[in-house]
Design a protein around this motif. Sequence first.
Motif, mmCIF file in Angstrom:
data_model
loop_
_atom_site.group_PDB
_atom_site.id
_atom_site.type_symbol
_atom_site.label_atom_id
_atom_site.label_comp_id
_atom_site.label_asym_id
_atom_site.label_seq_id
_atom_site.Cartn_x
_atom_site.Cartn_y
_atom_site.Cartn_z
ATOM 1 N N ASN B 99 41.774 44.898 31.531
ATOM 2 C CA ASN B 99 40.522 44.462 31.404
ATOM 3 C C ASN B 99 40.045 43.956 32.838
ATOM 4 O OD1 ASN B 99 38.354 44.379 28.931
ATOM 5 N ND2 ASN B 99 40.424 44.338 28.194
ATOM 6 N N VAL B 100 40.761 43.042 33.261
ATOM 7 C CA VAL B 100 40.436 42.309 34.510
ATOM 8 C C VAL B 100 40.474 43.419 35.583
ATOM 9 C CG1 VAL B 100 41.031 40.620 36.107
ATOM 10 C CG2 VAL B 100 41.134 40.008 33.732
ATOM 11 N N ALA B 101 41.903 44.259 35.563
ATOM 12 C CA ALA B 101 41.863 45.068 36.891
ATOM 13 C C ALA B 101 40.736 46.029 36.572
ATOM 14 C CB ALA B 101 43.129 45.836 36.219
ATOM 15 N N PHE B 102 40.036 46.371 35.573
ATOM 16 C CA PHE B 102 38.740 47.469 35.661
ATOM 17 C C PHE B 102 37.738 47.099 36.424
ATOM 18 C CE2 PHE B 102 34.996 49.383 33.668
ATOM 19 C CZ PHE B 102 35.668 50.970 33.827
ATOM 20 N N ALA B 103 37.494 45.494 36.460
ATOM 21 C CA ALA B 103 36.550 45.559 37.301
ATOM 22 C C ALA B 103 36.826 45.771 39.011
ATOM 23 C CB ALA B 103 36.179 43.810 37.195
ATOM 24 N N LEU B 104 38.098 45.908 39.189
ATOM 25 C CA LEU B 104 38.480 45.951 40.583
ATOM 26 C C LEU B 104 38.515 47.538 40.827
ATOM 27 C CD1 LEU B 104 41.378 43.349 41.231
ATOM 28 C CD2 LEU B 104 38.700 43.371 42.060
ATOM 29 N N GLU B 105 38.946 48.231 39.768
ATOM 30 C CA GLU B 105 39.089 49.782 39.899
ATOM 31 C C GLU B 105 37.759 50.369 39.968
ATOM 32 O OE1 GLU B 105 40.892 50.250 36.261
ATOM 33 O OE2 GLU B 105 42.911 49.963 36.848
ATOM 34 N N VAL B 106 36.722 49.810 39.322
ATOM 35 C CA VAL B 106 35.226 50.231 39.433
ATOM 36 C C VAL B 106 34.870 50.089 40.895
ATOM 37 C CG1 VAL B 106 33.198 49.225 39.048
ATOM 38 C CG2 VAL B 106 34.658 49.832 37.197
ATOM 39 N N ILE B 107 35.314 48.934 41.604
ATOM 40 C CA ILE B 107 34.873 49.090 42.956
ATOM 41 C C ILE B 107 35.798 49.780 44.323
ATOM 42 C CG2 ILE B 107 33.434 46.901 42.532
ATOM 43 C CD1 ILE B 107 35.419 45.315 43.982
ATOM 44 N N GLY B 108 36.711 50.323 43.651
ATOM 45 C CA GLY B 108 37.550 51.253 44.369
ATOM 46 C C GLY B 108 38.619 50.321 45.215
ATOM 47 N N LYS B 109 38.834 49.277 44.572
ATOM 48 C CA LYS B 109 40.069 48.550 45.139
ATOM 49 C C LYS B 109 41.384 49.402 45.334
ATOM 50 C CE LYS B 109 39.125 44.765 47.067
ATOM 51 N NZ LYS B 109 38.652 43.412 46.526
ATOM 52 N N SER B 110 42.229 49.064 46.139
ATOM 53 C CA SER B 110 43.557 49.783 45.851
ATOM 54 C C SER B 110 44.550 49.210 44.856
ATOM 55 C CB SER B 110 44.349 49.915 47.342
ATOM 56 O OG SER B 110 44.744 48.361 47.385
ATOM 57 N N GLU B 111 45.537 50.053 44.423
ATOM 58 C CA GLU B 111 46.490 49.572 43.265
ATOM 59 C C GLU B 111 46.975 48.263 43.974
ATOM 60 O OE1 GLU B 111 48.717 52.345 40.046
ATOM 61 O OE2 GLU B 111 47.233 53.029 41.454
ATOM 62 N N ARG B 112 47.332 48.293 45.103
ATOM 63 C CA ARG B 112 48.206 47.261 45.879
ATOM 64 C C ARG B 112 47.284 46.002 45.517
ATOM 65 N NH1 ARG B 112 50.073 46.980 51.089
ATOM 66 N NH2 ARG B 112 48.691 48.700 51.371
ATOM 67 N N ALA B 113 46.122 45.918 46.079
ATOM 68 C CA ALA B 113 45.389 44.856 45.908
ATOM 69 C C ALA B 113 44.999 44.280 44.334
ATOM 70 C CB ALA B 113 43.989 45.159 46.480
ATOM 71 N N ILE B 114 44.974 45.408 43.703
ATOM 72 C CA ILE B 114 44.637 45.042 42.317
ATOM 73 C C ILE B 114 45.890 44.170 41.494
ATOM 74 C CG2 ILE B 114 44.555 46.084 39.906
ATOM 75 C CD1 ILE B 114 42.909 48.362 41.094
ATOM 76 N N LYS B 115 47.128 44.520 41.929
ATOM 77 C CA LYS B 115 48.398 44.030 41.574
ATOM 78 C C LYS B 115 48.464 42.559 42.157
ATOM 79 C CE LYS B 115 51.243 47.975 40.162
ATOM 80 N NZ LYS B 115 51.670 49.239 41.012
ATOM 81 N N ILE B 116 47.851 42.353 42.950
ATOM 82 C CA ILE B 116 47.923 40.883 43.427
ATOM 83 C C ILE B 116 46.858 40.194 43.222
ATOM 84 C CG2 ILE B 116 47.752 39.437 45.555
ATOM 85 C CD1 ILE B 116 48.814 41.981 47.214
ATOM 86 N N GLN B 117 45.370 40.754 42.961
ATOM 87 C CA GLN B 117 44.432 39.955 42.579
ATOM 88 C C GLN B 117 44.473 39.481 40.940
ATOM 89 O OE1 GLN B 117 41.955 42.245 45.316
ATOM 90 N NE2 GLN B 117 40.617 40.504 44.712
ATOM 91 N N VAL B 118 44.880 40.585 40.195
ATOM 92 C CA VAL B 118 44.673 40.415 38.724
ATOM 93 C C VAL B 118 45.410 39.110 38.054
ATOM 94 C CG1 VAL B 118 45.005 41.420 36.591
ATOM 95 C CG2 VAL B 118 43.896 42.836 38.502
ATOM 96 N N PRO B 119 46.654 39.156 38.568
ATOM 97 C CA PRO B 119 47.716 38.211 38.230
ATOM 98 C C PRO B 119 47.149 36.695 38.808
ATOM 99 C CG PRO B 119 48.865 39.968 38.905
ATOM 100 C CD PRO B 119 47.754 40.331 39.191
ATOM 101 N N GLU B 120 46.822 36.826 39.928
ATOM 102 C CA GLU B 120 46.080 35.720 40.542
ATOM 103 C C GLU B 120 44.914 34.947 39.417
ATOM 104 O OE1 GLU B 120 46.536 35.919 45.215
ATOM 105 O OE2 GLU B 120 44.489 35.637 44.540
ATOM 106 N N ALA B 121 44.068 35.880 39.256
ATOM 107 C CA ALA B 121 42.803 35.382 38.402
ATOM 108 C C ALA B 121 43.411 34.947 37.040
ATOM 109 C CB ALA B 121 41.992 36.636 38.411
ATOM 110 N N LEU B 122 44.246 35.796 36.380
ATOM 111 C CA LEU B 122 44.725 35.343 35.091
ATOM 112 C C LEU B 122 45.438 33.926 35.005
ATOM 113 C CD1 LEU B 122 45.503 38.755 33.631
ATOM 114 C CD2 LEU B 122 43.618 37.171 32.744
ATOM 115 N N LYS B 123 46.232 33.911 35.886
ATOM 116 C CA LYS B 123 46.934 32.697 36.127
ATOM 117 C C LYS B 123 46.077 31.420 36.229
ATOM 118 C CE LYS B 123 51.503 34.166 37.837
ATOM 119 N NZ LYS B 123 51.669 35.058 38.842
ATOM 120 N N LEU B 124 44.811 31.597 37.202
ATOM 121 C CA LEU B 124 44.125 30.601 37.394
ATOM 122 C C LEU B 124 43.533 30.046 36.060
ATOM 123 C CD1 LEU B 124 42.515 29.313 39.974
ATOM 124 C CD2 LEU B 124 40.887 30.666 39.566
ATOM 125 N N VAL B 125 43.167 31.368 35.203
ATOM 126 C CA VAL B 125 42.374 30.865 33.775
ATOM 127 C C VAL B 125 43.521 30.365 32.774
ATOM 128 C CG1 VAL B 125 40.206 32.116 34.249
ATOM 129 C CG2 VAL B 125 42.149 32.860 32.963
#
Lengths: 303, 228
Positions: B99-125
């Motif tokens: 679900n969180v990754a989808f928001a990044l896939e939609v804007i064309g983020k690379s898979e590598r960036a997604i793998k870093i940013q999504v866990p970060e965001a989920l840990k933050l919450v």
Amino acid sequence: MDMATRPFYFMREAIENMRKNFAMSSAAISTTALSLFLVGIFLLMFFVWSSFAVETLSKLEVEVFLKDSAAPKQVQNFQNKILSWNEVKTIKYVSKEEALDIFKEKLKDNPGILQAMTGNPLPSSIRIFLKDPHQTKTVVNKINNYTGLNELVEDPKVDIKYGADYIEKLFSVIKMIGWMGLSAAALLCFASIILVSNTIRLNIFARRKEVAIMRLVGASKWFVRWPFLFEGMFQGLIGSLVAIGLVYFVKVWALRKVVETIPFLNLSINEALFLRLILGMVLGGVLIGATGSVIALRRFLKV
Amino acid sequence: MIKIKNVTMIYNGGKPALEDINLQVDRGDFLFLVGPSGSGKSTLIKLLIRELVPTKGEIYIAGRDLVHMRLRKVHLLRRDIGCVFQDFKLLPNKTIYENVAFALEVIGKSERAIKIQVPEALKLVGLGGKFDRYPGELSGGEQQRVSLARAFVNRPPLLLADEPTGNLDPSISMEIMSLLDRINKTGTTVLMATHDREMVNNLRKRVIALEHGKLVRDQARGVYGYGD
């Protein structure tokens, strides 16, 4: 991100969605399979019928049985005359001996009859094959008007053999069945398209909230559309493959059964035609799936 | 960040849902949008994400003209706005990670960036250990945290929250609220529609109040101010 850069992303999404909406996608697949199966079987029957009709028509010929006393020179002149007519494709002279051979071949299971036969009672004949079986009447008339006919033929009414009445009836029946078949096939196709697109529409309606959420987080229309498009195509593809399997089963099994029961009916299916039917079914399935999805999605993308 | 000028919104010939609204929100602001049910709060938020187009007036977000925006450009606007709703609006068939990754896939983020940013965001919450769970398996508070993570994972300049704590217990509401506050501290403008009197009164942020579609109050360090 678009189709050009990551096509596999969308395909993976499509497959994933099918897996997670298993009930819905199986409904779409089975509807497609059933519809295409019905259309396919119908077309198959139509092919069988038309190849049967074509074969029957091509077997229509006019045969003139000759007196034993007919002079070879006159027979030759007669043949040349017939060959000069436009309607005639080819002719074949069957001598008394050849006629006997054919007769023997036909009766080889009944040797008693052959033994009872003395000499060769069979007449020689000229078999006339026409370019177009519809012209049978014309050719028969021309033969009847041939000036030296009395010296060649005993009795024109008996010795000129052709399908007579039943030809006309056969023509009209063939025509009628052809039209009925074509309109029924068109109707069936139409019903199938409606059925399949309704199933897809239900499927997408159930997921309209998902579509709205995707748009909400910034998905472009095509980003939402591609997975649904692939999903529709995959469903159509799988459905058509199932249908083809069933049609193939029917073709092999049922046709053999029919031929076993009614052996004199020489039913066959042109392999090239069958291949085209298969390709048509695959193409039809994929096309209906894809367009059905895109059209059903339209309403929910307007957010 | 947000500029609303003389906006009136009328649904199919009825009474105006919003009437002659003027509002200016600066970058980095945090403001509460209060008002009774039916006062036009949700309509205002729908106008800001261009789910609706106003009958009259002008709306600009980060310089974008929303009124004259073409439908096929709308998704670009929405990529600059994180959204949190009372009903979470998570994709039920995707895991919370997806679900969180989808928001990044939609804007064309690379898979590598997604793998870093999504866990970060989920840990933050605070959902570090639940990546593979589906929204249906989570509590309301957890789902709302997922939706928060999705809303800010691509660091949008603006975050809109439509009664994000409306369905949640007070203690969980406070958690969500402090997350929003943290996001605001990183420079994101936050507009939050709410019914939560205590929260508004405690935090003393800017408050705008709607009543019957009219903007009746715009108060820096304001209070909830209703008797209900």
